[in-house]
Scaffold this motif. Sequence first.
Motif, PDB file in Angstrom:
ATOM      1  N   MET A   1      89.765  10.719  77.693  1.00 14.22           N
ATOM      2  CA  MET A   1      88.375  10.130  77.311  1.00 14.22           C
ATOM      3  C   MET A   1      87.771  10.823  76.535  1.00 14.22           C
ATOM      4  O   MET A   1      86.542  10.634  76.280  1.00 14.22           O
ATOM      5  CB  MET A   1      88.319   9.327  78.766  1.00 14.22           C
ATOM      6  CG  MET A   1      89.553   8.502  78.603  1.00 14.22           C
ATOM      7  SD  MET A   1      89.782   7.073  80.022  1.00 14.22           S
ATOM      8  CE  MET A   1      87.181   6.094  78.934  1.00 14.22           C
ATOM      9  N   ALA A   2      87.892  12.851  77.542  1.00 12.44           N
ATOM     10  CA  ALA A   2      86.422  13.269  76.935  1.00 12.44           C
ATOM     11  C   ALA A   2      86.684  13.727  75.555  1.00 12.44           C
ATOM     12  O   ALA A   2      85.723  14.718  75.171  1.00 12.44           O
ATOM     13  CB  ALA A   2      86.812  13.654  77.905  1.00 12.44           C
TER      14      ALA A   2
ATOM     15  N   LEU B   1      93.273   5.840  64.114  1.00 10.73           N
ATOM     16  CA  LEU B   1      93.829   5.764  65.440  1.00 10.73           C
ATOM     17  C   LEU B   1      93.522   4.384  65.974  1.00 10.73           C
ATOM     18  O   LEU B   1      94.736   3.900  66.227  1.00 10.73           O
ATOM     19  CB  LEU B   1      92.193   6.274  66.042  1.00 10.73           C
ATOM     20  CG  LEU B   1      92.472   6.396  67.668  1.00 10.73           C
ATOM     21  CD1 LEU B   1      93.061   6.793  68.590  1.00 10.73           C
ATOM     22  CD2 LEU B   1      90.909   6.171  68.669  1.00 10.73           C
ATOM     23  N   HIS B   2      93.175   3.439  65.403  1.00  7.81           N
ATOM     24  CA  HIS B   2      93.437   2.012  65.991  1.00  7.81           C
ATOM     25  C   HIS B   2      94.682   1.629  65.071  1.00  7.81           C
ATOM     26  O   HIS B   2      95.808   1.118  65.868  1.00  7.81           O
ATOM     27  CB  HIS B   2      92.315   0.995  65.017  1.00  7.81           C
ATOM     28  CG  HIS B   2      92.474  -0.061  65.260  1.00  7.81           C
ATOM     29  ND1 HIS B   2      91.618  -0.706  66.153  1.00  7.81           N
ATOM     30  CD2 HIS B   2      93.553  -1.186  64.945  1.00  7.81           C
ATOM     31  CE1 HIS B   2      91.708  -2.049  67.069  1.00  7.81           C
ATOM     32  NE2 HIS B   2      92.599  -2.091  65.547  1.00  7.81           N
ATOM     33  N   GLY B   3      94.987   1.878  63.715  1.00 10.67           N
ATOM     34  CA  GLY B   3      96.577   1.270  63.661  1.00 10.67           C
ATOM     35  C   GLY B   3      97.594   2.333  64.312  1.00 10.67           C
ATOM     36  O   GLY B   3      98.432   1.408  64.584  1.00 10.67           O
ATOM     37  N   SER B   4      97.220   3.515  64.880  1.00  9.18           N
ATOM     38  CA  SER B   4      98.259   4.052  65.422  1.00  9.18           C
ATOM     39  C   SER B   4      98.947   3.302  66.924  1.00  9.18           C
ATOM     40  O   SER B   4      99.845   3.351  67.023  1.00  9.18           O
ATOM     41  CB  SER B   4      98.398   5.605  65.590  1.00  9.18           C
ATOM     42  OG  SER B   4      97.503   5.746  66.361  1.00  9.18           O
ATOM     43  N   VAL B   5      97.887   2.708  67.934  1.00 12.53           N
ATOM     44  CA  VAL B   5      97.433   2.227  68.912  1.00 12.53           C
ATOM     45  C   VAL B   5      98.359   0.819  68.641  1.00 12.53           C
ATOM     46  O   VAL B   5      98.974   0.221  69.838  1.00 12.53           O
ATOM     47  CB  VAL B   5      96.679   2.643  69.734  1.00 12.53           C
ATOM     48  CG1 VAL B   5      96.103   3.245  70.564  1.00 12.53           C
ATOM     49  CG2 VAL B   5      95.203   1.715  69.104  1.00 12.53           C
ATOM     50  N   THR B   6      97.867   0.120  67.645  1.00 14.33           N
ATOM     51  CA  THR B   6      98.116  -0.900  67.505  1.00 14.33           C
ATOM     52  C   THR B   6     100.027  -1.574  66.932  1.00 14.33           C
ATOM     53  O   THR B   6     100.760  -1.920  67.477  1.00 14.33           O
ATOM     54  CB  THR B   6      97.367  -2.061  66.801  1.00 14.33           C
ATOM     55  OG1 THR B   6      97.985  -1.355  64.872  1.00 14.33           O
ATOM     56  CG2 THR B   6      96.183  -3.034  66.696  1.00 14.33           C
ATOM     57  N   SER B   7     100.209  -0.062  66.044  1.00 13.74           N
ATOM     58  CA  SER B   7     101.607   0.424  66.228  1.00 13.74           C
ATOM     59  C   SER B   7     102.541   0.329  67.507  1.00 13.74           C
ATOM     60  O   SER B   7     103.037  -0.401  67.840  1.00 13.74           O
ATOM     61  CB  SER B   7     102.012   0.367  65.029  1.00 13.74           C
ATOM     62  OG  SER B   7     101.476   1.850  64.993  1.00 13.74           O
ATOM     63  N   GLY B   8     102.324   1.212  67.936  1.00 15.41           N
ATOM     64  CA  GLY B   8     102.794   1.671  69.486  1.00 15.41           C
ATOM     65  C   GLY B   8     103.183   0.502  70.555  1.00 15.41           C
ATOM     66  O   GLY B   8     103.556   0.371  70.985  1.00 15.41           O
ATOM     67  N   LEU B   9     101.345  -0.563  70.423  1.00 14.20           N
ATOM     68  CA  LEU B   9     101.795  -1.388  70.919  1.00 14.20           C
ATOM     69  C   LEU B   9     102.551  -2.779  71.168  1.00 14.20           C
ATOM     70  O   LEU B   9     103.565  -3.375  71.822  1.00 14.20           O
ATOM     71  CB  LEU B   9     100.405  -2.377  70.948  1.00 14.20           C
ATOM     72  CG  LEU B   9      99.092  -1.363  72.435  1.00 14.20           C
ATOM     73  CD1 LEU B   9      97.398  -1.668  71.266  1.00 14.20           C
ATOM     74  CD2 LEU B   9      99.441  -1.200  73.625  1.00 14.20           C
TER      75      LEU B   9
ATOM     76  N   SER C   1      86.504   5.602  73.314  1.00 11.89           N
ATOM     77  CA  SER C   1      87.310   6.587  74.537  1.00 11.89           C
ATOM     78  C   SER C   1      88.907   5.768  75.061  1.00 11.89           C
ATOM     79  O   SER C   1      89.274   6.768  75.101  1.00 11.89           O
ATOM     80  CB  SER C   1      86.165   6.934  75.965  1.00 11.89           C
ATOM     81  OG  SER C   1      85.466   7.890  74.834  1.00 11.89           O
ATOM     82  N   LEU C   2      88.498   5.002  76.165  1.00 13.82           N
ATOM     83  CA  LEU C   2      89.508   4.084  76.370  1.00 13.82           C
ATOM     84  C   LEU C   2      90.432   3.671  75.115  1.00 13.82           C
ATOM     85  O   LEU C   2      91.718   4.050  75.547  1.00 13.82           O
ATOM     86  CB  LEU C   2      88.556   3.004  75.817  1.00 13.82           C
ATOM     87  CG  LEU C   2      88.782   2.459  77.537  1.00 13.82           C
ATOM     88  CD1 LEU C   2      88.171   1.201  78.251  1.00 13.82           C
ATOM     89  CD2 LEU C   2      89.938   2.802  79.209  1.00 13.82           C
ATOM     90  N   VAL C   3      90.575   3.847  73.709  1.00 12.47           N
ATOM     91  CA  VAL C   3      91.415   3.817  73.162  1.00 12.47           C
ATOM     92  C   VAL C   3      92.313   4.879  72.984  1.00 12.47           C
ATOM     93  O   VAL C   3      93.177   5.175  72.205  1.00 12.47           O
ATOM     94  CB  VAL C   3      91.042   3.319  71.409  1.00 12.47           C
ATOM     95  CG1 VAL C   3      91.993   3.055  70.102  1.00 12.47           C
ATOM     96  CG2 VAL C   3      89.730   1.998  71.825  1.00 12.47           C
ATOM     97  N   TYR C   4      91.526   6.555  72.513  1.00 11.48           N
ATOM     98  CA  TYR C   4      92.096   7.799  73.049  1.00 11.48           C
ATOM     99  C   TYR C   4      92.606   7.233  74.060  1.00 11.48           C
ATOM    100  O   TYR C   4      93.644   8.302  73.869  1.00 11.48           O
ATOM    101  CB  TYR C   4      90.958   8.663  72.941  1.00 11.48           C
ATOM    102  CG  TYR C   4      90.296   9.262  71.675  1.00 11.48           C
ATOM    103  CD1 TYR C   4      91.169   9.945  70.679  1.00 11.48           C
ATOM    104  CD2 TYR C   4      88.911   8.645  71.438  1.00 11.48           C
ATOM    105  CE1 TYR C   4      90.550  10.185  69.496  1.00 11.48           C
ATOM    106  CE2 TYR C   4      88.402   9.458  70.580  1.00 11.48           C
ATOM    107  CZ  TYR C   4      89.060  10.423  69.340  1.00 11.48           C
ATOM    108  OH  TYR C   4      88.440  10.614  68.726  1.00 11.48           O
ATOM    109  N   ALA C   5      92.222   7.263  75.218  1.00 10.36           N
ATOM    110  CA  ALA C   5      93.839   7.577  76.543  1.00 10.36           C
ATOM    111  C   ALA C   5      94.485   5.909  76.477  1.00 10.36           C
ATOM    112  O   ALA C   5      95.611   7.006  76.664  1.00 10.36           O
ATOM    113  CB  ALA C   5      92.127   6.203  76.849  1.00 10.36           C
ATOM    114  N   LEU C   6      94.511   5.261  75.904  1.00 16.38           N
ATOM    115  CA  LEU C   6      95.133   4.143  75.220  1.00 16.38           C
ATOM    116  C   LEU C   6      96.377   4.977  74.453  1.00 16.38           C
ATOM    117  O   LEU C   6      97.591   4.752  75.162  1.00 16.38           O
ATOM    118  CB  LEU C   6      95.060   2.657  74.783  1.00 16.38           C
ATOM    119  CG  LEU C   6      96.296   2.412  73.596  1.00 16.38           C
ATOM    120  CD1 LEU C   6      97.003   1.402  74.881  1.00 16.38           C
ATOM    121  CD2 LEU C   6      95.018   1.008  73.362  1.00 16.38           C
ATOM    122  N   ALA C   7      95.813   5.314  73.067  1.00 17.62           N
ATOM    123  CA  ALA C   7      97.219   6.131  72.254  1.00 17.62           C
ATOM    124  C   ALA C   7      97.663   7.146  73.223  1.00 17.62           C
ATOM    125  O   ALA C   7      99.016   7.932  73.237  1.00 17.62           O
ATOM    126  CB  ALA C   7      95.797   6.987  71.498  1.00 17.62           C
TER     127      ALA C   7
END
Length: 356
Positions: free
Chosen positions: A21-22, A36-44, A239-245
């Motif tokens: 998150m930092a 970043l967004h594309g990678s987390v949504t495909s992981g989700l 920051s939370l999207v980084y944490a999610l990744a």
Amino acid sequence: MHKKLFIPGPIEIAPEILQAMATPMIGHRMPEYAQLHGSVTSGLKKVMGTGNRVFLATSSAFGVMEGAVRNLVKGRCVNFCNGAFSDKWHDVTRRCGKEADAVKVPWGKPITPELVEQALATGRYDSFTLIHNETSTGVMSPLGEIMAVAGRYPDVISIIDTVSSMSALPIPVDELGIDVCIFGVQKAFALPPGLAIFSASEKSLERARSVEGRGYYFDFLEFALHDDKNNTPSTPCISLVYALAKQLERFAAEGLEQRWNRHRELATQVRQWATGRGLHFFVDEPYRSVTLTCIANNKGIDLKQLKGELGVRGYAFDDGYGKLKGETFRIAHMGDLLPNELKEFIAVIDELTPGF
Ligand SMILES: Cc1ncc(COP(=O)(O)O)c(C=O)c1O
């Protein structure tokens, strides 16, 4: 002193997540964010077992729960209620100006497929809301059987809250036929609060197109429009999207099946302890949650005092939700918790309650 969280959310966060998150900030309209967004949504999508669109909303879960009602209830909704959060969802549906009925069962009981069948068979409803895992009481309703019933009513949109269950056991969204599946990240996902995630079927987006008064912040069609560009309608909590990744990487390292097994083992550990101590369960089998256990205070332990003493020892303890305060207590066993951490917590409870 930090109190280690054994409450049912928010829960303990791994140091690597806090570090993620930092990460230095980026702009959400920069290509770095889209990546970043594309990678987390495909992981989700893998975690949720869905090919539907998956959206990120900067809010707690109730933001999207309210949004779902505003987007999807065109005629009349039925809210299945068996605890504080599902009761609240009925209230929210009404406050959004929607026609809605509550089907209520006593706290501690599950929503059954029969109840769902009875309600949907009336033909009065175009949507329903259901909480898979009622965190206030530790009841897990039989989602598979309920969705099998819902599948016989294809015009009814299913809106399912998996806030305190997603990632702790398999919830294959497409196989179950869930139209909209919603969760916050501060429970079994083990992230800091502030991000809600939801999947939306094409059928639900089609419904949204015909519903007026969807608002803006939670307009599902705005989410869909921006999803095409791997983005969000408004500034996300980057920051939370980084944490999610980072957390999705950690899920992959552990393996999803292992994550599910670990949750089962943790639940068994607490249940065996409670049985050994002569404590009763607030919920009957097979409806006990795998992410938290709600225990009846049949021994008359002074839970307020226990909570205070545990606090001094560095543990946050839950002495019952709302009207169940003092009558029950809940032990959360979700997220990244390990069996030896749970063992240590239980040992401290034992030490502090010797006469019981
Ligand atoms: C099952 C369930 N649904 C909804 C909510 C509300 O979530 P939030 O506080 O993220 O809006 C909670 C919170 O504990 C919950 O446990």
